[in-house]
Motif scaffolding. Structure first.
Motif, short mmCIF file in Angstrom:
data_model
loop_
_atom_site.label_atom_id
_atom_site.label_comp_id
_atom_site.label_asym_id
_atom_site.label_seq_id
_atom_site.Cartn_x
_atom_site.Cartn_y
_atom_site.Cartn_z
N PRO A 132 -8.38 -9.00 1.67
CA PRO A 132 -9.27 -7.83 1.78
C PRO A 132 -10.74 -8.26 1.88
O PRO A 132 -11.44 -8.41 0.87
CB PRO A 132 -8.99 -7.05 0.50
CG PRO A 132 -8.54 -8.09 -0.49
CD PRO A 132 -7.86 -9.16 0.31
N CYS B 161 -5.99 2.43 4.57
CA CYS B 161 -6.23 1.06 4.10
C CYS B 161 -5.01 0.20 4.42
O CYS B 161 -3.89 0.53 4.04
CB CYS B 161 -6.51 1.07 2.60
SG CYS B 161 -6.99 -0.54 1.93
N VAL C 204 2.30 2.36 4.36
CA VAL C 204 2.21 1.10 5.10
C VAL C 204 1.74 1.31 6.53
O VAL C 204 0.98 0.50 7.07
CB VAL C 204 3.57 0.38 5.09
CG1 VAL C 204 3.52 -0.90 5.91
CG2 VAL C 204 3.99 0.06 3.65
N PRO D 12 -9.05 -2.08 -2.10
CA PRO D 12 -7.67 -1.69 -1.78
C PRO D 12 -6.96 -1.00 -2.93
O PRO D 12 -6.17 -0.07 -2.71
CB PRO D 12 -7.00 -3.03 -1.44
CG PRO D 12 -8.12 -3.92 -1.00
CD PRO D 12 -9.28 -3.52 -1.85
N ASP D 13 -7.27 -1.41 -4.16
CA ASP D 13 -6.62 -0.80 -5.32
C ASP D 13 -7.00 0.66 -5.48
O ASP D 13 -6.14 1.52 -5.68
CB ASP D 13 -6.97 -1.58 -6.59
CG ASP D 13 -6.30 -2.94 -6.64
OD1 ASP D 13 -6.10 -3.54 -5.56
OD2 ASP D 13 -6.01 -3.44 -7.74
N ASP E 161 -2.53 -3.16 4.44
CA ASP E 161 -2.10 -4.25 3.56
C ASP E 161 -2.45 -5.55 4.31
O ASP E 161 -1.57 -6.26 4.81
CB ASP E 161 -0.60 -4.14 3.30
CG ASP E 161 -0.14 -5.15 2.25
OD1 ASP E 161 -1.01 -5.82 1.66
OD2 ASP E 161 1.07 -5.27 2.03
N CYS E 162 -3.75 -5.84 4.37
CA CYS E 162 -4.23 -6.87 5.30
C CYS E 162 -4.16 -8.28 4.72
O CYS E 162 -4.59 -9.23 5.37
CB CYS E 162 -5.65 -6.56 5.76
SG CYS E 162 -6.87 -6.42 4.45
N GLY E 163 -3.68 -8.45 3.51
CA GLY E 163 -3.50 -9.78 2.95
C GLY E 163 -4.76 -10.32 2.31
O GLY E 163 -4.79 -10.65 1.12
N ASP F 53 -5.52 2.86 -2.75
CA ASP F 53 -4.10 3.15 -3.00
C ASP F 53 -3.95 4.21 -4.09
O ASP F 53 -3.10 5.12 -3.99
CB ASP F 53 -3.39 1.86 -3.40
CG ASP F 53 -1.89 2.07 -3.59
OD1 ASP F 53 -1.24 2.55 -2.64
OD2 ASP F 53 -1.38 1.76 -4.68
N MET G 234 0.84 -1.20 0.00
CA MET G 234 0.00 0.00 0.00
C MET G 234 0.88 1.24 0.00
O MET G 234 2.07 1.21 0.34
CB MET G 234 -0.92 0.01 1.22
CG MET G 234 -1.79 -1.25 1.35
SD MET G 234 -2.79 -1.54 -0.14
CE MET G 234 -3.87 -0.13 -0.12
#
Length: 494
Positions: free
Chosen positions: A52, A46, A4, A65-66, A48-50, A69, A1
């Motif tokens: 989403p 947001c 971070v 998430p995209d 970087d939770c692996g 970002d 992200m």
């Protein structure tokens, strides 16, 4: 992200509202969209939770998430391209969706979730302002014709997808204007109808043809429904003229309250009241408009439709507004460890409630009282809910001695919708499920297809009363199913 550690550094910032005393004086939108910097900060939160979970929490599976970002990096044009890849109408969902994506946000387990809805709102508004939302007509036509019955979010999403696939699409709407629930069910102060109109111009440029004032059915117009319709088309004619038909007419039959005094003047369904004000705002001249000015108003039903009745009554200048709910008062905060990432049951206070409203829960309506045929009061009682030890079901019991009489000049029944128009389904010969909706599966071969050859169903007419975002999802998926039916394959996203 992009950032971070952003979720540890920045707090959630809510969209602002115009002051209640000012916004009650008009029917315009009053939400203050995030600034570019505020949206950037929200995007930075947001994680970087692996996995989403927000993607699955969103019915249209927005790639959240995209675009978060991209907004953090201020690449707004790429952000709208990402958002449009899954959602045809983010200006609708960015305004009126309850945001199940935020309930599923991983950050929301221990902090306030990312403001996903506000970011979506900011992206689409900036896209319109910069001219990035342009028609996407097909490169070639297929020669196939598709009819869509109903112009709500499901019908419009299906129409846009099918037109972009090269089919000739005609949308039939029984009202005088396009938009369905978006046009007539949602107040202008929540969704300015200009948002619909500019999308319609895009759809027309992509080849979609709209026909208003047309009821598709048999035996004339159903009582109280489609009063704008000037023409009736037999379903057999539609099936003969088109290669496929998509039923997207919504769920329109409201849940009634058959108690003594229901027939009194002043007791109305919410959807008798709300569309009238939207029509007046659009410039229509109505005879005998239902007005709450100077009246004691009681709203029965605690959902969004009831809240819309509250907000509209306040703008009319009601003397008082009271809202009842049969179910118990929800907790102010949910048990996140128990319900996450699913939609939680918790107390929700809308902007309309903040404008002035008395609310109460565990209230049953016993009767309406009147004089000379006109409503004067509502008789209520308090109820208790207990769990049946044998069945596990919740059981309602009236509290002895709790009966109460409340002054009321207007009552709005906002208890949800039970069915689509049965007469329309029967006219097509479409099988119904146990709840009276069009019977059609969403999976496998023949997805969204009814028992009637080349007739499909999507949105509330199939799944029952639901959210606008679910209607968009079903419209998109039904479009792919229709495209596969017509062409043997499809490149449309599901």
């Amino acid at each position: 992200m992009g950032k971070v550690t952003g979720f540890m550094e920045f707090a959630r910032v809510e969209e602002g509202y115009e002051a209640a005393d000012k916004r009650k004086q008009h029917y315009k939108e009053f939400v203050l969209t995030l600034s570019d910097e505020q949206a950037k900060v929200q995007g930075a939160r947001c994680m970087d939770c692996g996995i989403p979970f927000c993607n699955n929490g969103c019915p249209v599976n927005n790639i959240i998430p995209d675009f978060n970002d991209l907004v953090y990096h201020q690449d707004w044009k790429a952000a709208i391209e990402t958002l449009h890849s899954t959602n045809n109408f983010p200006e609708f969902t960015g305004r009126i969706c309850p945001a199940p994506c935020e309930a599923a946000c991983t950050l929301g387990i221990h902090e306030l979730p990312v403001g996903i809805k506000s970011i979506e709102h900011a992206i689409i508004d900036k896209a319109w302002a910069n001219g990035w939302v342009q028609p996407q007509p097909p490169l070639q036509k297929t020669g196939k014709k598709v009819a869509i019955v109903g112009s709500g979010p499901a019908g419009l999403a299906a129409a846009q997808q099918l037109a972009r696939a090269g089919h000739d699409v005609t949308v039939f709407e029984k009202s005088s204007r396009i938009g369905g629930l978006l046009r007539y069910g949602i107040p202008d102060f929540k969704l300015d109808k200009g948002n619909i109109d500019r999308r319609l111009e895009q759809l027309k440029a992509e080849g979609v043809v709209f026909k208003t004032g047309v009821y598709v059915g048999k035996g004339g117009l159903p009582k109280g429904v489609g009063s704008d319709a000037k023409q009736t088309i037999d379903p057999e004619q539609l099936k003969a003229e088109f290669d496929a038909v998509v039923l997207a007419a919504g769920s329109e039959i409201p849940r009634d309250l058959p108690v003594p005094g229901r027939e009194l003047e002043g007791v109305h369904f919410a959807m008798e009241f709300l569309p009238q004000q939207n029509k007046v705002n659009a410039g229509d001249k109505l005879k005998d408009q239902i007005k709450a000015t100077g009246k004691h108003v009681v709203v029965i039903g605690g959902g969004d439709t009831g809240s819309d009745c509250v907000g509209t009554s306040n703008r009319h200048g009601a003397k008082s507004v009271t809202q009842f709910e049969l179910m118990p008062m929800p907790p102010e905060k949910e048990n996140k460890m128990l319900v996450w990432p699913y939609w939680p049951t918790k107390l929700r206070t809308s902007s309309s409630h903040d404008e002035g409203c008395e609310r109460d829960w565990s209230i049953t309506t016993k009767s309406f009282k009147g004089e000379n045929g006109k409503l004067k009061a509502v008789v209520t009682a308090r109820v208790e809910w207990t769990k049946d030890e044998k069945t596990g079901q919740m059981k309602m019991t009236e509290v002895a001695g709790s009966e109460k009489e409340l002054p009321a000049d207007l009552v709005f029944l906002a208890m949800g919708f039970v069915n689509p128009l049965g007469s329309m389904l029967e006219a097509f010969g479409v099988d119904k499920d146990g709840r009276g909706n069009a019977k059609a599966s969403t999976e496998g071969a023949g997805a969204y297809a009814t028992n009637v050859p080349k007739v499909f169903a999507a949105g509330d007419v199939r799944r029952g009363q639901s959210l606008v975002v679910w209607a968009i999802r079903e419209g998109r998926q039904a479009a792919r199913a229709v495209d596969e039916f017509l062409m043997g394959e499809s490149v449309l996203p599901r």
